[in-house]
Scaffold this active site. Structure first.
Site, PDB file in Angstrom:
ATOM      1  N   GLU A   8       0.822  -1.218   0.000  1.00 54.18           N
ATOM      2  CA  GLU A   8       0.000   0.000   0.000  1.00 54.18           C
ATOM      3  C   GLU A   8       0.849   1.258   0.000  1.00 54.18           C
ATOM      4  OE1 GLU A   8      -3.555   2.060   2.648  1.00 54.18           O
ATOM      5  OE2 GLU A   8      -3.507  -0.081   2.286  1.00 54.18           O
ATOM      6  N   LYS A   9       2.026   1.167   0.630  1.00 53.78           N
ATOM      7  CA  LYS A   9       2.882   2.349   0.739  1.00 53.78           C
ATOM      8  C   LYS A   9       4.328   1.889   0.818  1.00 53.78           C
ATOM      9  CE  LYS A   9       0.590   3.359   4.480  1.00 53.78           C
ATOM     10  NZ  LYS A   9      -0.102   2.080   4.797  1.00 53.78           N
ATOM     11  N   ASP A 103      -3.034  -2.699   2.957  1.00 51.12           N
ATOM     12  CA  ASP A 103      -3.358  -2.785   4.379  1.00 51.12           C
ATOM     13  C   ASP A 103      -4.529  -3.738   4.579  1.00 51.12           C
ATOM     14  OD1 ASP A 103      -1.352  -1.107   5.127  1.00 51.12           O
ATOM     15  OD2 ASP A 103      -2.608   0.664   5.410  1.00 51.12           O
ATOM     16  N   ASP A 105      -7.582  -4.107   5.304  1.00 48.36           N
ATOM     17  CA  ASP A 105      -8.946  -3.617   5.466  1.00 48.36           C
ATOM     18  C   ASP A 105      -9.557  -3.406   4.091  1.00 48.36           C
ATOM     19  OD1 ASP A 105      -7.704  -1.328   4.523  1.00 48.36           O
ATOM     20  OD2 ASP A 105      -7.934  -0.181   6.361  1.00 48.36           O
ATOM     21  N   TYR A 319      -1.357  -2.599  13.265  1.00 47.15           N
ATOM     22  CA  TYR A 319      -2.147  -1.794  12.342  1.00 47.15           C
ATOM     23  C   TYR A 319      -3.194  -0.974  13.093  1.00 47.15           C
ATOM     24  CZ  TYR A 319      -4.945  -0.631   8.236  1.00 47.15           C
ATOM     25  OH  TYR A 319      -5.632   0.042   7.259  1.00 47.15           O
ATOM     26  N   ARG A 321      -5.901   1.108  12.022  1.00 49.73           N
ATOM     27  CA  ARG A 321      -7.279   1.375  11.580  1.00 49.73           C
ATOM     28  C   ARG A 321      -8.167   0.163  11.862  1.00 49.73           C
ATOM     29  NH1 ARG A 321      -3.856   3.892   8.010  1.00 49.73           N
ATOM     30  NH2 ARG A 321      -4.331   6.078   7.506  1.00 49.73           N
TER      31      ARG A 321
END
Length: 627
Positions: A8-9, A103, A105, A319, A321
């Site tokens: 993701e990043k 991530d 989610d 994580y 979130r």
């Protein structure tokens, strides 16, 4: 090339590459690790274009074009992401297998899957789910990757969220601006508008609140068989203090008469003592962490998320979130290593707290795999807290680590004693407690909140030595802080109007998600609809007018909470994306007709609060994880 990991990043990509076998070599936008390659996105690197990308006429804010519904959804590269997209495209052509390492989610699933779909990927694809980036977790999860197809529903739910936000924002912002507003561009959002209404309603309650005086009766009693003049005679304070308005004493003269008549009366005292347990506070979810940080650290919701993300990327915590306070049972084996890391923290208070935790015991009520869905509670990793972090990062880490320690400590055990006596149909009572075993409170260094009462026997005859009324005054609710607003966003059933929906929500479904709520608040502030005044959220004149003027379907949480439930059904495979979009289309038709019918009859007026930073462009929208 064997596997191509798409993270993701960049920070997540580096964490994966570090734990892959083989020599490492940095490339332009990727890392070679043996026969594998790791590349990354920068969050969403594709975005949904403005309406004019579908039809040039749709650039005009003209009611005749509404509703704007794309015939086929498009995605376009973000301006600053074109080079990275070229890198990903070239690497995809060489890969045997692709790994979605977004991530863990809905949004993380979506932002990598949409890139794969954009490039027409047909390679076998796996899913890597990382709730933490410490080496042990990464290596463990690399060994149990799953087929990415199993998460197709999660991707579809992400698309549903994104498309609903676009449709509501693009259509209703234009419709409301052109029909109900003369001076301002009005921004409408699937989550932002009912959130604004929550703040507006709370401010209205406070500002329109009219305090009323009411009276409790406080009585002091002693055993009738004892000499009241003897200083050694125990005295016990009891109070008539009802909580319901209909039971309260509102008339001062009546309260005085009751107190006067009570003096010298005899009665029977009832006593019950019950041994109780107090559990430690739950592990942090993101909303709970934001609430804690707002109250104790004076951090905004968005700042709390940013610091929690920093801790995650530094491999110090998991994580952030998440809305789940539980842990998978498989992580019981990680407890000794995590405790060792906390015991080595560069913070004396944490080291001392770790030392006070004797015989740690994982709780089956916390380590419960059946209650963990996308990701688990926020906890520390095996990496000790180092020197050199910001004060905010240290404070947040300490809070997270302390919750983990307390979760492994025993319950506090205490005896609770309740005394009651009745006169003239009114019950007078007092309650006290004495700690038997401090349990987790000793680990926390928390002083016992004991209230010892005189030891009088059950059934004792007592005499009222004195009685007097005590004036109290009703109080309005408190203004929202960012933390308490997020708490209410997550448990909106109490504000839902529809009784059937209220029963379904059961206080545990909300508007927005842990990943979006902080950004929603920031959006409302930036548009001048609400303002933060010494920690209190207040609505502006314009924000209040919006909340009061719009259709109830836009401002009440019922509909958007129902949509969040539908998105979960899509993720679980129980609802088709097309059905969800059809519901959105019908909703748009209804609201558009409502707005057009009221053009010129009602008006949104008032001034916005002065926004911080740059004001949004008219009709503009940015594709974020917020709605």
């Amino acid at each position: 090339m064997d596997k191509l990991f798409i993270a993701e990043k960049p920070s997540l990509g580096r964490a994966i590459a570090e734990n892959l076998p083989g020599p490492k070599k940095n490339g332009d936008g990727y890392i070679q690790a043996g026969n594998d390659v790791v590349t990354w996105c920068f969050g969403h690197i594709l975005e949904m274009p403005f309406p004019e990308a579908y039809n040039p006429e749709w650039k005009s804010w003209d009611l005749k074009h509404l509703p704007i519904i794309p015939p086929r959804w498009k995605l376009e590269p973000k301006r600053d992401s074109k080079d990275q997209l070229k890198t990903i495209k070239a690497l995809l052509a060489k890969a045997s297998t692709v790994v979605n390492a977004g991530d863990p989610d809905r949004e993380g699933q979506m932002l990598v899957d949409e890139v794969l779909e954009y490039f027409g990927n047909d390679r076998p694809t796996k899913r890597l789910l990382l709730s933490a980036t410490d080496p042990a977790t990464v290596k463990r999860e690399l060994g149990r990757m799953q087929p990415n197809d199993r998460f197709r529903g999660l991707y579809q739910a992400g698309l549903g969220r994104s498309r609903a936000d676009w449709l509501v924002g693009m259509n209703l912002s234009r419709a409301i601006t052109k029909t109900l507003s003369r001076e301002h561009m009005i921004s409408i959002g699937r989550v932002q508008t009912p959130t604004l209404a929550l703040v507006a309603r709370r401010c209205d309650l406070i500002e329109n609140f009219k305090p009323r005086d009411f009276f409790d009766i406080e009585a002091t009693v002693y055993e009738s068989s004892r000499d009241p003049a003897d200083e050694s005679t125990p005295r016990l304070g009891l109070a008539f203090s009802p909580q319901k308005d209909e039971d309260r004493l509102w008339d001062q003269d009546e309260a005085k008469a009751i107190a006067k008549a009570l003096k010298g009366r005899d009665g029977a005292l009832s006593k019950t003592t019950e041994r109780k347990k107090e559990r430690p506070p739950r592990l942090f979810t993101l909303p709970e962490l934001q609430k804690f940080a707002s109250k104790n650290l004076k951090l905004s919701a968005s700042k709390t998320l940013a610091v929690a993300q920093e801790l995650y990327e530094k491999k110090l915590t998991t994580y952030p979130r998440t809305e789940c306070p539980y842990l998978p049972k498989e992580q019981e084996g990680d407890v000794p290593d995590i405790l060792d890391a906390i015991g080595q923290a560069a913070d004396d208070s944490l080291v001392s707290a770790r030392g006070r935790l004797q015989n740690p015991e994982p709780r089956s009520s916390v380590f419960n795999t059946s209650k963990v869905e996308e990701h688990h509670a926020i906890i520390p990793t095996r990496k000790p807290l180092p020197d050199g972090l910001s004060g905010q990062a240290v404070a947040l880490y300490k809070a997270i680590a302390m919750r983990y320690l307390l979760m492994l400590a025993p319950d506090r055990v205490y005896d609770e004693t309740l005394y009651t006596a009745s006169w003239d149909g009114r019950t007078y009572k007092t309650k006290g407690q004495v700690t038997v075993s401090p349990g987790w409170t000793a680990v926390a260094g928390k002083a016992a909140n004991d209230k010892a009462l005189p030891d009088l026997p059950d059934g004792a005859q007592v005499t009222v030595a004195d009685a007097k009324p005590r004036k109290r005054t009703t109080r309005p609710p408190d203004y929202y802080t960012e933390g308490t607003l997020i708490e209410d966003m997550g448990s909106v059933a109490k504000y839902v109007q529809n009784d059937k929906l209220k029963a379904v929500l059961k206080e545990n479904s909300g508007i927005g998600t842990a990943a979006t709520q902080a950004q929603t608040i920031e959006t409302l502030k930036s548009r001048g609809y609400i303002t933060l005044d010494r920690g209190k959220l207040k609505v502006s004149d314009l924000g209040r007018s919006i909340a009061q003027t719009l259709h109830p379907l836009l401002v009440n949480p019922d509909l958007t909470a129902k949509w969040e439930m539908d998105l979960k059904r899509i993720a679980d495979g129980d609802m088709e994306l097309s059905e969800f979009e059809g519901n959105i289309h019908r909703f748009l038709d209804y609201i558009l007709k409502w707005a057009k019918d009221r053009k010129g009859e009602v008006e949104i007026a008032g001034e916005p609060a002065k926004p911080k930073g740059r004001a949004p462009k008219k009709g503009g929208t940015k594709r974020r994880k917020a709605a």
